[in-house]
Design a protein around this motif. Structure first.
Motif, short mmCIF file in Angstrom:
data_model
loop_
_atom_site.label_atom_id
_atom_site.label_comp_id
_atom_site.label_asym_id
_atom_site.label_seq_id
_atom_site.Cartn_x
_atom_site.Cartn_y
_atom_site.Cartn_z
N ALA A 129 -32.19 -36.51 1.76
CA ALA A 129 -33.13 -36.53 0.64
C ALA A 129 -32.97 -35.24 -0.12
O ALA A 129 -33.04 -34.16 0.47
CB ALA A 129 -34.55 -36.66 1.17
N PRO A 130 -32.75 -35.33 -1.44
CA PRO A 130 -32.76 -34.09 -2.21
C PRO A 130 -34.18 -33.53 -2.18
O PRO A 130 -35.14 -34.30 -2.12
CB PRO A 130 -32.36 -34.54 -3.62
CG PRO A 130 -32.67 -35.99 -3.67
CD PRO A 130 -32.58 -36.51 -2.27
N PRO A 131 -34.35 -32.22 -2.20
CA PRO A 131 -35.70 -31.66 -2.13
C PRO A 131 -36.54 -32.14 -3.31
O PRO A 131 -36.01 -32.27 -4.42
CB PRO A 131 -35.48 -30.15 -2.22
CG PRO A 131 -34.01 -29.92 -2.07
CD PRO A 131 -33.32 -31.19 -2.38
N PRO A 132 -37.83 -32.41 -3.11
CA PRO A 132 -38.67 -32.91 -4.21
C PRO A 132 -38.77 -31.90 -5.36
O PRO A 132 -38.81 -32.28 -6.52
CB PRO A 132 -40.03 -33.15 -3.55
CG PRO A 132 -40.00 -32.41 -2.25
CD PRO A 132 -38.58 -32.29 -1.83
N ASP A 133 -38.79 -30.61 -5.02
CA ASP A 133 -38.88 -29.58 -6.08
C ASP A 133 -37.82 -28.52 -5.79
O ASP A 133 -38.13 -27.43 -5.32
CB ASP A 133 -40.29 -28.96 -6.05
CG ASP A 133 -40.46 -27.88 -7.12
OD1 ASP A 133 -39.60 -27.78 -8.03
OD2 ASP A 133 -41.46 -27.13 -7.05
N PRO A 134 -36.56 -28.85 -6.07
CA PRO A 134 -35.48 -27.99 -5.57
C PRO A 134 -35.56 -26.55 -6.04
O PRO A 134 -35.26 -25.63 -5.29
CB PRO A 134 -34.20 -28.68 -6.08
CG PRO A 134 -34.63 -29.64 -7.12
CD PRO A 134 -36.03 -30.02 -6.80
#
Lengths: 143, 143, 143, 143, 143, 143
Positions: free
Chosen positions: B5-10
C-alpha cells in the motif's frame, strides 16, 4: 555444440549461394557468420530470415544504424541469447560504438532491468495519463 | 491491485517529501507517477532508486535522452513489465518520439526477439571473431 | 563447469541405482544423460524429478510423444536453457522429427517470439471474446 | 478474463472436493484461492499440482517457511507472473514478513536483476574456482 | 569469449585499484573474480556497481547473508545468467549452504517455475483479498 | 490501456483496408481482433506482420494447424504475454483443442519450466551425444 548440422558445402545449394552472395554484397565483406551457416540447414528459413534482417536493418529509417544495433543488444541481453549479444556487440563496434557508449548502454539497460524488477514486484498500477489508446477520458488527464 | 500500500500521506515523511520535491524540480512538473508513490512504502528504497534513475538518465552521456528511453522500452518489453512499457513509452513521446520512430522501434525489437529465438533454438556457436576479450589469438581473426 | 558435483559412484546409493535402472528400462537404452547424473547429488530430488518426467511424458495422452518433445523445445528455447534445448531436440529426433519438421518448428516459435514482443510493446487489450471464464456477458460476444 | 472456465460447482466432483478439503485442513482456513478453482477444470492436474505444492512447501526442510515464500516471490517477479507475485506476497505476509523484510527483498532481487544484466551483456567468463563439478583440476584452484 | 576486453593491467588505473583494494578488504581475500575484472573496462561502471553490491549485500538487514545469496541464485537461475548462477552458488557455499539446503532451494525454485507457468497459461485472475494497496473495499475481504 | 491509439477509422486507409479484407477472407469471419486494430497505427508494420503470420500459420507444413497453435501457446506462456496466451488459446479451441488436450498441454509445459529451472540451476553440462553439428568426433559417441 549445436542442435543442427550446418551443411558441409552450403553453397552447393543455389538458394543458399544466392543468400550468401547477397550477404557478402550488402556487407561488403567475405565473412559469413555462423548464424547464416547454421540456418542453411533449411534454405527457406535462411531466405526468409535474411530477407527480413536485411530489410529491417537497412531500410530508410528514422533510427540510425548504430542505435538499431544497441536496441538489438538490449533485447538480446534481456533474453540471455549469448550468440546474439556477441554478434550485435561486434556489429555495433563496426558501426562506431565507442567504449564510452558501450558503458553507457550498460548503465541504462542494467538500470532498466532493476526498475522493471521493482515495478513487477510491487505490481504498481499504471497511471491513467500513460494511456495512449483513448480509453481514458480527457477529464482524467492532468492539465 | 498491488502488493504494497502506498502511504496515505506520503509527504508527511520528510525523506519522501525531499525525493518528491526533487522529482518535481528535475522534471519541471507537479506530476508524481505511481512508481514513486508505491516505492514510498520504504523511504530508503525510494531514495536509492530515484538517485540512481536521476543519475543514469540525466548524466552527461554519449547517448541522447530519447535513445535512452527507447533502450528502456526495449528491455521492458522483453521483460514483459507492463508498468515500465507504459511509463517509458510515455516518456519517449514527451522527449519527441514520433509515430514513425515508434513503429521502427517495433520492427527492430520484434525482429531481435525472433532471431534471438532462432539462435537459441539452433544453439549456434559464437564466431571467434566476435571475441573482444583477447582470448582468441590474432591469427584466428580475419584480415 | 557446474554448480554441484555429481557423485563419483552414483549407483553405490541404492535409491540412485533404482532410478537409473528404471531410466534404462523405460528407455530401453544403457545411456544415462547428465541431467540424471547431476541430480543424483540429492536422491530425493532425483526420484521426484524422474517420477514426474516419466509420468507426464509417458502417460496415455491425447498428445503424441513427438508433439510433447516439440512443446518441450518451445519452452526451453524461450527460457534459454541450453541443456534442455539440446536434450529435447535430440529426443525429438529419436522420436522421428524430420529436418522439415524441425525447420517448421523454428518458423512457428520464432514468429511467436516476434508477435509476443509486438503485443507486449503495444500493450494490446485482450478482446473480450477470448474470455473463457464466463466473466464476459454473452451479449458482448459476437454472433 | 482467463483461458479456461472454472467449473460452476467444482466440489460436485469428489476428486476436486477431496483436494479442496485438504487445502482447507492444511491451511486451517475456509478460503480457496483462484489458482485452485481454475485448476479444477482438470481434476488430475489439480491433484498433482496440490500434492506437489503441499509436499514441497510443508515437508521438513532446512529452509524456513518464510524463506521459501520469499524465494517463490523472487522467481515469480523474475518470470513476471502477476498472479504468483500477488499470492506469494500475501502468503509471505501471513507467515510474518515485515515491511522492512519486504523492502530488503526488493533491494536484493532488483540488484540481482541489474547485475545479471551486466554479466550477460559483457558475457563474463565463469571463473574456474566456481566449478563444483570436479572438472577443474586442483592445481588451477587458489590455495 | 566476451564482449569487452578487461584491461591488461587494471590496477594501473587508481580508480580501479581503489575498488579492487576495497573488494579484497571487504572479503578478506586476495581473489578478484572475473565480474570485477571485466567491469574495469569502465571505471565509473565498476565503482557504481561495486558500491551498490557492497551496500545491499552487507548493510544491516533483516535478511541474513545466506538468505540473500539464495535469493540471488533464484533470480539468476530464472534469468538464465550462467555467470551469476556460478558465482552466487559459490558464495552461498562459502556462507554455509549445505547440500541439503541446496537441494531444497532446487525444489522450491523449480516448483515456483512450474506453478508460474500454470498460472500464466490459465491467466488466473488475482483474488481481491491479495490486494495490499487499499483499492479493494474492506467489505470484499474475508472475515 | 495501451501505448498507441488504434486509428479511429482504420479502414479509411486503403492499405489497412486491404489487410483487414484479407484477414476476413482468410479466416472466413468478419471479426478483426485487437492485435490488428492496434498494429494499424502503422500500415507498413501491419502489412508485414500479417503477411508473415498468414504465411507461417497457413503454408503447407508437416505440422498440423492445432499443433502450431499449441506451440504458440507454449512460447507465449513462457514469455508471459497475456494477449498472446488469450488469443492463441482461443484459436486452438477453434481448431479443435479439447479440455483433455488443454490439460495435457499444461502438464507438459509446466514440467518443462520446472526441469529447465533445475538444469539451469545445476548448470548441467551438455552430453556430447546430443551434438548435431559434427563438432564432436564419432569416437566419442555411444555405439
Amino acid at each position: 555444440m549445436s542442435t543442427v548440422a550446418p551443411p558441409p558445402d552450403p553453397e552447393a545449394d543455389p538458394r543458399v549461394k544466392a543468400v550468401f552472395d547477397d550477404i557478402r554484397a550488402t556487407r561488403k565483406s567475405d565473412f559469413i557468420n555462423n548464424m547464416w551457416l547454421w540456418l542453411a540447414f533449411d534454405p527457406d528459413l535462411l531466405e526468409r530470415t535474411w530477407a527480413e534482417v536485411k530489410t529491417v536493418m537497412a531500410m530508410p529509417s528514422p533510427l540510425d544504424p548504430l542505435m538499431k544495433e544497441m536496441l538489438y543488444i538490449a533485447v538480446s541481453v534481456t533474453n540471455g541469447c549469448g550468440y546474439c549479444i556477441h554478434s550485435h556487440t561486434a556489429a555495433a563496434k563496426v558501426k562506431g560504438m565507442t567504449d564510452a557508449e558501450h558503458a553507457d548502454l550498460m548503465r541504462v539497460i542494467s538500470l532498466a532491468a532493476k526498475t522493471n524488477q521493482l515495478a513487477m514486484a510491487l505490481q504498481v498500477p499504471v497511471d491513467t495519463v500513460f494511456d495512449a489508446s483513448g480509453e481514458t477520458k480527457a477529464s482524467e488527464r492532468p492539465a
